[in-house]
Design a protein around this motif. Structure first.
Motif, PDB file in Angstrom:
ATOM      1  N   LYS A   6       0.854  -1.179   0.000  1.00 37.72           N
ATOM      2  CA  LYS A   6       0.000   0.000   0.000  1.00 37.72           C
ATOM      3  C   LYS A   6       0.894   1.234   0.000  1.00 37.72           C
ATOM      4  CE  LYS A   6      -4.466   0.816   2.046  1.00 37.72           C
ATOM      5  NZ  LYS A   6      -5.328   0.570   3.186  1.00 37.72           N
ATOM      6  N   VAL A   7       0.802   2.047  -1.016  1.00 40.82           N
ATOM      7  CA  VAL A   7       1.608   3.260  -1.101  1.00 40.82           C
ATOM      8  C   VAL A   7       0.800   4.406  -0.514  1.00 40.82           C
ATOM      9  CG1 VAL A   7       2.761   4.878  -2.641  1.00 40.82           C
ATOM     10  CG2 VAL A   7       2.805   2.445  -3.155  1.00 40.82           C
ATOM     11  N   ARG A   8       1.365   5.024   0.514  1.00 39.41           N
ATOM     12  CA  ARG A   8       0.697   6.188   1.083  1.00 39.41           C
ATOM     13  C   ARG A   8       1.073   7.403   0.254  1.00 39.41           C
ATOM     14  NH1 ARG A   8       2.784   4.690   6.316  1.00 39.41           N
ATOM     15  NH2 ARG A   8       3.446   6.825   6.607  1.00 39.41           N
ATOM     16  N   LEU A   9       0.150   8.337   0.109  1.00 37.09           N
ATOM     17  CA  LEU A   9       0.365   9.498  -0.763  1.00 37.09           C
ATOM     18  C   LEU A   9       1.586  10.312  -0.345  1.00 37.09           C
ATOM     19  CD1 LEU A   9      -3.271  10.753  -1.362  1.00 37.09           C
ATOM     20  CD2 LEU A   9      -1.765   9.615  -2.985  1.00 37.09           C
ATOM     21  N   GLU A  10       1.840  10.373   0.962  1.00 36.76           N
ATOM     22  CA  GLU A  10       2.971  11.200   1.415  1.00 36.76           C
ATOM     23  C   GLU A  10       4.312  10.485   1.298  1.00 36.76           C
ATOM     24  OE1 GLU A  10       1.032   9.461   5.181  1.00 36.76           O
ATOM     25  OE2 GLU A  10       0.378  10.244   3.262  1.00 36.76           O
ATOM     26  N   ASP A  11       4.320   9.188   0.970  1.00 37.02           N
ATOM     27  CA  ASP A  11       5.577   8.455   0.815  1.00 37.02           C
ATOM     28  C   ASP A  11       6.258   8.837  -0.496  1.00 37.02           C
ATOM     29  OD1 ASP A  11       5.031   7.211   3.184  1.00 37.02           O
ATOM     30  OD2 ASP A  11       4.724   5.218   2.347  1.00 37.02           O
ATOM     31  N   PHE A  12       7.597   8.880  -0.469  1.00 39.45           N
ATOM     32  CA  PHE A  12       8.344   9.133  -1.703  1.00 39.45           C
ATOM     33  C   PHE A  12       9.680   8.400  -1.663  1.00 39.45           C
ATOM     34  CE2 PHE A  12       9.205  12.630   1.204  1.00 39.45           C
ATOM     35  CZ  PHE A  12      10.560  12.883   1.091  1.00 39.45           C
ATOM     36  N   PRO A  13      10.207   8.070  -2.857  1.00 39.01           N
ATOM     37  CA  PRO A  13      11.460   7.305  -2.909  1.00 39.01           C
ATOM     38  C   PRO A  13      12.637   8.143  -2.417  1.00 39.01           C
ATOM     39  CG  PRO A  13      10.724   7.879  -5.124  1.00 39.01           C
ATOM     40  CD  PRO A  13       9.658   8.333  -4.181  1.00 39.01           C
ATOM     41  N   PRO A  14      13.727   7.465  -2.051  1.00 40.94           N
ATOM     42  CA  PRO A  14      14.904   8.177  -1.549  1.00 40.94           C
ATOM     43  C   PRO A  14      15.532   9.068  -2.607  1.00 40.94           C
ATOM     44  CG  PRO A  14      15.108   5.815  -1.166  1.00 40.94           C
ATOM     45  CD  PRO A  14      13.935   6.022  -2.058  1.00 40.94           C
ATOM     46  N   ARG A  15      16.163  10.130  -2.127  1.00 47.17           N
ATOM     47  CA  ARG A  15      17.059  10.919  -2.977  1.00 47.17           C
ATOM     48  C   ARG A  15      18.215  11.392  -2.115  1.00 47.17           C
ATOM     49  NH1 ARG A  15      16.624  16.610  -3.638  1.00 47.17           N
ATOM     50  NH2 ARG A  15      15.225  17.522  -2.098  1.00 47.17           N
ATOM     51  N   ILE A  16      19.386  11.442  -2.717  1.00 47.10           N
ATOM     52  CA  ILE A  16      20.589  11.873  -1.998  1.00 47.10           C
ATOM     53  C   ILE A  16      20.582  13.400  -1.958  1.00 47.10           C
ATOM     54  CG2 ILE A  16      23.124  11.807  -1.946  1.00 47.10           C
ATOM     55  CD1 ILE A  16      21.929   8.997  -1.685  1.00 47.10           C
ATOM     56  N   VAL A  17      20.690  13.968  -0.777  1.00 41.65           N
ATOM     57  CA  VAL A  17      20.723  15.425  -0.643  1.00 41.65           C
ATOM     58  C   VAL A  17      22.123  15.936  -0.304  1.00 41.65           C
ATOM     59  CG1 VAL A  17      18.275  15.715  -0.133  1.00 41.65           C
ATOM     60  CG2 VAL A  17      19.851  15.312   1.740  1.00 41.65           C
ATOM     61  N   GLU A  18      23.005  15.048   0.164  1.00 39.78           N
ATOM     62  CA  GLU A  18      24.414  15.417   0.339  1.00 39.78           C
ATOM     63  C   GLU A  18      25.263  14.243  -0.117  1.00 39.78           C
ATOM     64  OE1 GLU A  18      27.721  16.708   3.700  1.00 39.78           O
ATOM     65  OE2 GLU A  18      25.607  16.670   4.261  1.00 39.78           O
ATOM     66  N   HIS A  19      26.060  14.497  -1.155  1.00 39.16           N
ATOM     67  CA  HIS A  19      26.923  13.456  -1.714  1.00 39.16           C
ATOM     68  C   HIS A  19      28.280  13.476  -1.020  1.00 39.16           C
ATOM     69  CE1 HIS A  19      24.450  12.389  -5.289  1.00 39.16           C
ATOM     70  NE2 HIS A  19      23.977  13.598  -5.104  1.00 39.16           N
ATOM     71  N   PRO A  20      28.953  12.325  -0.934  1.00 35.81           N
ATOM     72  CA  PRO A  20      30.299  12.309  -0.367  1.00 35.81           C
ATOM     73  C   PRO A  20      31.292  12.988  -1.302  1.00 35.81           C
ATOM     74  CG  PRO A  20      29.729  10.137  -1.233  1.00 35.81           C
ATOM     75  CD  PRO A  20      28.501  11.000  -1.366  1.00 35.81           C
ATOM     76  N   SER A  21      32.361  13.512  -0.711  1.00 36.48           N
ATOM     77  CA  SER A  21      33.423  14.185  -1.469  1.00 36.48           C
ATOM     78  C   SER A  21      34.720  13.399  -1.361  1.00 36.48           C
ATOM     79  CB  SER A  21      33.673  15.589  -0.910  1.00 36.48           C
ATOM     80  OG  SER A  21      32.511  16.360  -1.000  1.00 36.48           O
ATOM     81  N   ASP A  22      35.574  13.556  -2.378  1.00 37.38           N
ATOM     82  CA  ASP A  22      36.895  12.929  -2.352  1.00 37.38           C
ATOM     83  C   ASP A  22      37.667  13.424  -1.129  1.00 37.38           C
ATOM     84  OD1 ASP A  22      36.174  11.839  -4.756  1.00 37.38           O
ATOM     85  OD2 ASP A  22      37.481  13.117  -5.957  1.00 37.38           O
ATOM     86  N   VAL A  23      38.450  12.532  -0.540  1.00 40.86           N
ATOM     87  CA  VAL A  23      39.227  12.917   0.642  1.00 40.86           C
ATOM     88  C   VAL A  23      40.600  12.260   0.569  1.00 40.86           C
ATOM     89  CG1 VAL A  23      38.289  11.050   2.079  1.00 40.86           C
ATOM     90  CG2 VAL A  23      39.144  13.094   3.162  1.00 40.86           C
ATOM     91  N   ILE A  24      41.603  13.009   1.032  1.00 40.43           N
ATOM     92  CA  ILE A  24      42.965  12.480   1.194  1.00 40.43           C
ATOM     93  C   ILE A  24      43.278  12.607   2.671  1.00 40.43           C
ATOM     94  CG2 ILE A  24      45.395  12.753   0.611  1.00 40.43           C
ATOM     95  CD1 ILE A  24      44.505  14.016  -2.045  1.00 40.43           C
ATOM     96  N   VAL A  25      43.652  11.501   3.292  1.00 41.37           N
ATOM     97  CA  VAL A  25      43.834  11.492   4.746  1.00 41.37           C
ATOM     98  C   VAL A  25      45.094  10.709   5.101  1.00 41.37           C
ATOM     99  CG1 VAL A  25      42.349   9.472   5.056  1.00 41.37           C
ATOM    100  CG2 VAL A  25      42.581  11.090   6.920  1.00 41.37           C
ATOM    101  N   SER A  26      45.714  11.090   6.207  1.00 44.30           N
ATOM    102  CA  SER A  26      46.917  10.390   6.663  1.00 44.30           C
ATOM    103  C   SER A  26      46.541   9.102   7.373  1.00 44.30           C
ATOM    104  CB  SER A  26      47.709  11.275   7.633  1.00 44.30           C
ATOM    105  OG  SER A  26      48.141  12.441   6.980  1.00 44.30           O
ATOM    106  N   LYS A  27      47.434   8.112   7.247  1.00 44.34           N
ATOM    107  CA  LYS A  27      47.252   6.831   7.928  1.00 44.34           C
ATOM    108  C   LYS A  27      47.085   7.072   9.427  1.00 44.34           C
ATOM    109  CE  LYS A  27      50.756   4.005   8.779  1.00 44.34           C
ATOM    110  NZ  LYS A  27      51.860   3.098   8.538  1.00 44.34           N
ATOM    111  N   GLY A  28      46.114   6.380  10.032  1.00 47.37           N
ATOM    112  CA  GLY A  28      45.902   6.492  11.474  1.00 47.37           C
ATOM    113  C   GLY A  28      44.997   7.636  11.891  1.00 47.37           C
ATOM    114  N   GLU A  29      44.668   8.528  10.965  1.00 45.78           N
ATOM    115  CA  GLU A  29      43.812   9.674  11.281  1.00 45.78           C
ATOM    116  C   GLU A  29      42.342   9.317  11.080  1.00 45.78           C
ATOM    117  OE1 GLU A  29      44.773  12.851  12.427  1.00 45.78           O
ATOM    118  OE2 GLU A  29      46.582  11.670  12.761  1.00 45.78           O
ATOM    119  N   PRO A  30      41.441  10.007  11.784  1.00 47.43           N
ATOM    120  CA  PRO A  30      40.007   9.803  11.537  1.00 47.43           C
ATOM    121  C   PRO A  30      39.542  10.605  10.321  1.00 47.43           C
ATOM    122  CG  PRO A  30      40.307  11.382  13.311  1.00 47.43           C
ATOM    123  CD  PRO A  30      41.679  10.926  12.891  1.00 47.43           C
ATOM    124  N   THR A  31      38.467  10.178   9.718  1.00 48.44           N
ATOM    125  CA  THR A  31      37.854  10.950   8.624  1.00 48.44           C
ATOM    126  C   THR A  31      36.394  10.531   8.482  1.00 48.44           C
ATOM    127  OG1 THR A  31      38.191  11.790   6.384  1.00 48.44           O
ATOM    128  CG2 THR A  31      38.379   9.409   6.671  1.00 48.44           C
TER     129      THR A  31
END
Length: 114
Positions: A6-31
Motif C-alpha cells: 500500500k503506497v501512502r500518498l505522502e511516501d516518496f522514494p529516496p534521494r541523496i541530498v548530500e553526496h560524499p566528497s573525495d578525501v585524502i587522509v593520513s594513515k591512522g587519522e580519523p575521517t
C-alpha cells in the motif's frame, strides 16, 4: 496470494541530498565520508567500497568504521599497510526504502604518502 504494497500518498522514494566528497587522509587519522538522504519512509543507508558492501560497527563491534545516524561513514582511524589497504578506494552510499533506491556520486578515499 499476492503481496499488496500500500503506497501512502505522502511516501516518496529516496534521494541523496548530500553526496560524499573525495578525501585524502593520513594513515591512522580519523575521517568522515558524508552522505545524507531523504525519503518517506526514512531510507536505510549502506556504503559500498569498490562494489563491495562496507562492514561497519553494526556488523562487527570491532570495526573501525561507524555508520552515523545521518548516514555518513566515520572512520575512527585510517588503516593502511604496505600490502593491505582496506580503506583506500572508491565509495558510494546507497539509500533505500520500499519505493526504490538512490545511489550517490563516487568519492575516492586516498591515503596520503608519509
Amino acid at each position: 496470494m499476492r503481496n499488496i504494497i500500500k503506497v501512502r500518498l505522502e511516501d516518496f522514494p529516496p534521494r541523496i541530498v548530500e553526496h560524499p566528497s573525495d578525501v585524502i587522509v593520513s594513515k591512522g587519522e580519523p575521517t568522515t565520508l558524508n552522505c545524507k538522504a531523504e525519503g518517506r519512509p526514512t531510507p536505510t543507508i549502506e556504503w559500498y567500497k569498490d562494489g563491495e558492501r562496507v562492514e561497519t560497527d553494526k556488523d562487527d563491534p570491532r570495526s573501525h568504521r561507524m555508520l552515523l545516524p545521518s548516514g555518513s561513514l566515520f572512520f575512527l582511524r585510517i588503516v593502511h599497510g604496505r600490502r593491505s589497504k582496506p580503506d583506500e578506494g572508491s565509495y558510494v552510499c546507497v539509500a533505500r526504502n520500499y519505493l526504490g533506491e538512490a545511489v550517490s556520486r563516487n568519492a575516492s578515499l586516498e591515503v596520503a604518502c608519509e
